[in-house]
Design a protein around this motif. Structure first.
Motif, PDB file in Angstrom:
ATOM      1  N   GLN A   1       3.183   1.749   6.517  1.00  0.00           N
ATOM      2  CA  GLN A   1       2.756   2.677   5.414  1.00  0.00           C
ATOM      3  C   GLN A   1       2.197   1.730   4.232  1.00  0.00           C
ATOM      4  N   LEU A   2       1.003   1.822   3.839  1.00  0.00           N
ATOM      5  CA  LEU A   2       0.423   0.991   2.714  1.00  0.00           C
ATOM      6  C   LEU A   2       0.555   1.757   1.239  1.00  0.00           C
ATOM      7  N   HIS A   3       1.059   1.147   0.243  1.00  0.00           N
ATOM      8  CA  HIS A   3       0.972   1.948  -1.020  1.00  0.00           C
ATOM      9  C   HIS A   3       0.131   0.760  -1.957  1.00  0.00           C
ATOM     10  N   TYR A   4      -0.813   1.281  -2.297  1.00  0.00           N
ATOM     11  CA  TYR A   4      -1.818   0.309  -3.307  1.00  0.00           C
ATOM     12  C   TYR A   4      -1.877   1.103  -4.565  1.00  0.00           C
ATOM     13  N   ASP A   5      -1.494   0.140  -5.444  1.00  0.00           N
ATOM     14  CA  ASP A   5      -1.576   0.937  -7.058  1.00  0.00           C
ATOM     15  C   ASP A   5      -2.518  -0.168  -7.767  1.00  0.00           C
ATOM     16  N   PRO A   6      -3.753   0.220  -8.220  1.00  0.00           N
ATOM     17  CA  PRO A   6      -4.636  -0.682  -8.875  1.00  0.00           C
ATOM     18  C   PRO A   6      -4.414  -1.190 -10.051  1.00  0.00           C
ATOM     19  N   GLU A   7      -3.457  -0.671 -10.758  1.00  0.00           N
ATOM     20  CA  GLU A   7      -3.007  -1.059 -12.098  1.00  0.00           C
ATOM     21  C   GLU A   7      -1.346  -1.271 -12.512  1.00  0.00           C
TER      22      GLU A   7
ATOM     23  N   THR B   1      -0.639  -3.736  -7.384  1.00  0.00           N
ATOM     24  CA  THR B   1       0.769  -3.750  -6.670  1.00  0.00           C
ATOM     25  C   THR B   1       0.300  -3.181  -5.328  1.00  0.00           C
ATOM     26  N   THR B   2       0.647  -3.950  -4.305  1.00  0.00           N
ATOM     27  CA  THR B   2       0.531  -3.543  -2.797  1.00  0.00           C
ATOM     28  C   THR B   2       1.831  -3.543  -2.272  1.00  0.00           C
ATOM     29  N   ARG B   3       2.238  -2.453  -1.728  1.00  0.00           N
ATOM     30  CA  ARG B   3       3.494  -2.626  -0.758  1.00  0.00           C
ATOM     31  C   ARG B   3       3.425  -1.924   0.675  1.00  0.00           C
ATOM     32  N   VAL B   4       3.971  -2.732   1.580  1.00  0.00           N
ATOM     33  CA  VAL B   4       3.966  -2.449   2.883  1.00  0.00           C
ATOM     34  C   VAL B   4       5.122  -1.887   3.396  1.00  0.00           C
ATOM     35  N   PHE B   5       5.377  -0.811   3.897  1.00  0.00           N
ATOM     36  CA  PHE B   5       6.632  -0.157   4.564  1.00  0.00           C
ATOM     37  C   PHE B   5       6.631  -0.294   6.078  1.00  0.00           C
ATOM     38  N   SER B   6       7.986  -0.281   6.514  1.00  0.00           N
ATOM     39  CA  SER B   6       7.814  -0.120   7.989  1.00  0.00           C
ATOM     40  C   SER B   6       8.128   1.371   8.255  1.00  0.00           C
TER      41      SER B   6
ATOM     42  N   VAL C   1      -1.931  -6.795   2.798  1.00  0.00           N
ATOM     43  CA  VAL C   1      -2.107  -6.955   1.129  1.00  0.00           C
ATOM     44  C   VAL C   1      -3.348  -7.519   1.003  1.00  0.00           C
ATOM     45  N   GLU C   2      -3.996  -8.792   1.483  1.00  0.00           N
ATOM     46  CA  GLU C   2      -5.298  -9.120   1.365  1.00  0.00           C
ATOM     47  C   GLU C   2      -6.405  -7.700   1.898  1.00  0.00           C
ATOM     48  N   PHE C   3      -6.234  -7.279   2.875  1.00  0.00           N
ATOM     49  CA  PHE C   3      -7.081  -5.975   3.106  1.00  0.00           C
ATOM     50  C   PHE C   3      -7.071  -4.902   2.054  1.00  0.00           C
ATOM     51  N   ALA C   4      -5.752  -4.635   1.338  1.00  0.00           N
ATOM     52  CA  ALA C   4      -5.726  -3.701   0.564  1.00  0.00           C
ATOM     53  C   ALA C   4      -6.468  -4.125  -0.820  1.00  0.00           C
ATOM     54  N   GLU C   5      -6.122  -5.260  -1.131  1.00  0.00           N
ATOM     55  CA  GLU C   5      -6.792  -5.739  -2.454  1.00  0.00           C
ATOM     56  C   GLU C   5      -8.290  -6.039  -2.448  1.00  0.00           C
ATOM     57  N   ALA C   6      -8.714  -6.149  -1.135  1.00  0.00           N
ATOM     58  CA  ALA C   6     -10.371  -6.361  -0.844  1.00  0.00           C
ATOM     59  C   ALA C   6     -10.986  -5.088  -0.903  1.00  0.00           C
ATOM     60  N   THR C   7     -10.395  -4.047  -0.525  1.00  0.00           N
ATOM     61  CA  THR C   7     -10.959  -2.771   0.035  1.00  0.00           C
ATOM     62  C   THR C   7     -10.698  -1.734  -1.150  1.00  0.00           C
ATOM     63  N   LEU C   8      -9.717  -1.440  -1.620  1.00  0.00           N
ATOM     64  CA  LEU C   8      -9.248  -0.363  -2.122  1.00  0.00           C
ATOM     65  C   LEU C   8      -9.398  -0.481  -3.779  1.00  0.00           C
ATOM     66  N   THR C   9      -9.435   0.555  -4.513  1.00  0.00           N
ATOM     67  CA  THR C   9      -9.721   0.412  -5.851  1.00  0.00           C
ATOM     68  C   THR C   9      -9.108   1.623  -6.564  1.00  0.00           C
ATOM     69  N   GLU C  10      -8.517   2.607  -5.736  1.00  0.00           N
ATOM     70  CA  GLU C  10      -7.905   3.768  -6.626  1.00  0.00           C
ATOM     71  C   GLU C  10      -6.377   3.652  -6.042  1.00  0.00           C
ATOM     72  N   PRO C  11      -5.394   4.410  -6.579  1.00  0.00           N
ATOM     73  CA  PRO C  11      -3.897   4.637  -6.394  1.00  0.00           C
ATOM     74  C   PRO C  11      -4.093   5.087  -4.817  1.00  0.00           C
TER      75      PRO C  11
END
Ligand SMILES: Nc1ncnc2c1ncn2[C@@H]1O[C@H](COP(=O)(O)OP(=O)(O)OP(=O)(O)O)[C@@H](O)[C@H]1O
Length: 564
Positions: A261-267, A274-279, A293-303
């Motif tokens: 489960q990927l949690h991405y918060d751009p700010e 901040t990117t957190r990955v949970f099992s 983490v790299e995937f999230a940072e390269a792809t996502l822009t919103e929470p």
């Protein structure tokens, strides 16, 4: 609340077999917890922290044995404690058997002093300090902190402290009992408590909100980026069941990796993404998976909160078996090197939150559309080319599902998932809205009696094998197994079958019945299409039975018995 009050109630619950009485005990505890409500709601379930932070206490049993031994007196060693444990079999019983002196003890490491009764808050704060202790010398700090607690315990307190510390509370208070107790104690409906628990995974917070803000507060509890949600789970099921129950099915490839489960918060409030990955069990596995983490940072822009799978891949990007991903998790102290050896890639199949919108209550199709919009470069991008997106086909056509299954197997995935397109996301539930296609329980050994030359890239391979079973001296057809077979295997099969070609008509070939193929299937149906009068539904290639002669192939009689 005094820890002794908690321990006495825990003992009463421990001795209580009836569920309703257990709920009544928990309700009383919660009603009387006052400022300690959050702590008590967790302790009674044997948790120190919210469910998703449960592993951060991070102490081995020997730390606890050493603390107990020190509190028990100079002539007791950690080995003595361990020996008693081996004899008695339960750490609470062992701890309760020592005379620590209770409130009269030394109280050496407590602020409250020797004569103050131990409180649940002191236990919680000390265990929080213990969880935070890190680095060299932390073992001794942890033993000291625990010793300070045990040293002030009476027998009953020691019993439940030891169990709490080693995550062995086991007094029979399950999640349902706490939900019902919160509902009764603060007069709010159980299902709304349940929803709040699903989004927060924190019984303490839910109990406090229910008490202080009532139903309105509970309903206002939302998902929070950075705090994991329990994963929705699947039941085993067949294509037939799925199509009978839903008008059409959403069909996805089933990836053979590990749930993430990927949690991405751009700010994250501080201009830093901040990117957190949970099992799947809500453990934070971010450090083990830098690619995600790299995937999230390269792809996502919103929470965002996404649900998916992390898959190990070979140099060509083809998936490797699940065991390879496990190796990555095991080598978490050596991530850079592990990453060189085994590369992983995330694939996402669901979207739980996007840019301020909680999507749990939305139908799967809407959630998948949001997912696609998040991952695609722009809205015109072909979904097949969107990196990290698990495709989702909607169909009511069994043949189409069969070909998606075959493509999945061919691409070396585990098979397919069938999902109800209208279903909402139910955290932690193994409901019937998600079905993993059942593995074939039975297989049949059929003779290959015909085949077709492939097209394009596969023009030199035989494929789409006609399957037959024996009926006395004759052979009767039962179906065709198409792809789901790698090019390598097709190449081998072509070599194996070519000598047995007896007639060719365009792409079709007739074969002497010499080669026995093991096939799995979902069902055997009556059918006018094949000469046996039956058809294998969703036949799947399992392998060539080199050890079997044509006479050993299965008979029509066995097929009929299997169908019965
Ligand atoms: N497209 C997909 N949708 C949902 N889950 C998927 C998908 N692809 C792979 N999975 C994985 O499949 C799992 C469900 O299948 P399965 O039940 O075989 O998993 P398991 O963890 O081995 O067993 P179980 O869930 O029964 O404990 C999910 O938890 C997820 O990790």
């Amino acid at each position: 609340m005094e820890f002794a009050t908690f321990a006495d109630r825990a003992a009463a619950i421990d001795a209580e077999p009836a569920d309703l009485e257990i709920v009544a005990h928990v309700r009383d505890l919660l009603e009387n917890a006052n400022d300690d409500l959050e702590i008590v709601a967790r302790f009674v379930q044997g948790r120190v922290f919210p469910a998703w932070r449960s592993r951060t206490l991070d102490i081995g049993p020997t730390t606890c044995y050493e603390a107990i031994a020190r509190a028990a007196g100079t002539n007791v060693s950690a080995t003595d404690v361990e020996d008693r444990l081996a004899e008695i079999g339960e750490i609470g019983e062992v701890a309760a058997g020592y005379d620590f002196g209770g409130q009269q003890g030394l109280g050496a490491f407590t602020e409250g002093g020797a004569s103050d009764p131990l409180t649940v808050r002191e236990v919680f704060e000390t265990l929080s300090d213990l969880a935070a202790a890190d680095g060299s010398g932390s073992h001794d700090t942890k033993v000291d902190l625990l010793f300070g607690l045990f040293n002030r315990c009476e027998s009953a307190e020691a019993r439940y402290l030891a169990r709490l510390v080693l995550s062995e509370m086991r007094i029979g208070v399950g999640e349902g009992a706490v939900r019902d107790a919160i509902s009764e104690a603060f007069d709010v409906p159980g299902e709304r408590v349940e929803r709040a628990l699903q989004v927060s995974n924190d019984y303490g917070q839910v109990a406090r909100v229910a008490r202080d803000d009532g139903l309105e507060g509970l309903d206002a509890m939302d998902l929070e980026v950075g705090r994991p949600v329990q994963a929705m789970l699947a039941q085993a099921g067949t294509v037939t069941d799925a199509l009978e129950e839903w008008d059409e099915a959403a069909v996805e490839w089933k990836y053979d990796g590990a749930r993430i489960q990927l949690h991405y918060d751009p700010e994250n409030g501080a201009d830093v993404a901040t990117t957190r990955v949970f099992s799947r069990n809500m453990e934070d596995v971010t450090d083990a998976l830098p690619e995600v983490v790299e995937f999230a940072e390269a792809t996502l822009t919103e929470p965002t909160i996404l649900d998916g799978e992390v898959v190990a891949v070979d140099d060509d990007g083809a998936p490797l078996p699940f065991q390879e991903v496990l190796k990555r998790f095991r080598r978490k102290h050596d991530v850079a090197k592990a990453r060189e050896d085994i590369e992983v890639r995330p694939v996402f199949f669901d979207c739980l939150h996007a840019d301020g919108d909680d999507l749990l209550e939305e139908p799967l199709t809407t959630r998948h559309d949001r997912l696609e919009a998040l991952l695609a470069d722009d809205q015109t991008q072909d979904p097949e080319t969107v990196d990290g997106l698990s495709l989702c086909w909607r169909t009511d056509d069994p043949e189409r599902i069969e070909s998606i299954d075959a493509e999945a197997l061919e691409a070396r995935h585990e098979g397919i998932m069938l999902k109800d397109p209208e279903s909402t996301y139910s955290p932690g539930r193994r409901g019937k809205h998600w079905r993993k296609r059942k593995p074939d329980v039975e297989t049949l050994d059929c003779l290959i009696t015909g085949a077709e030359w492939g097209e394009g890239r596969r023009a030199t391979f035989l494929g789409t094998f006609e399957l037959s079973v024996r009926d006395g001296d004759t052979l009767e057809t039962v179906g065709k197994v198409a792809t789901g077979i790698t090019d390598e295997k097709l190449d081998d099969l072509t070599d194996l079958l070519e000598p047995y070609i007896v007639a060719e008509d365009g792409q079709d070939v007739d074969l002497e019945p010499e080669i026995v193929l093991e096939v799995g299937y979902e069902e055997i149906q009556t059918s006018p299409t094949y000469s046996s009068g039956y058809a294998l539904r969703f036949p799947r290639f399992q392998g060539v039975r080199h050890d079997k002669d044509p006479a050993d192939a299965d008979s029509l009689e066995r097929l009929e018995r299997l169908r019965a």
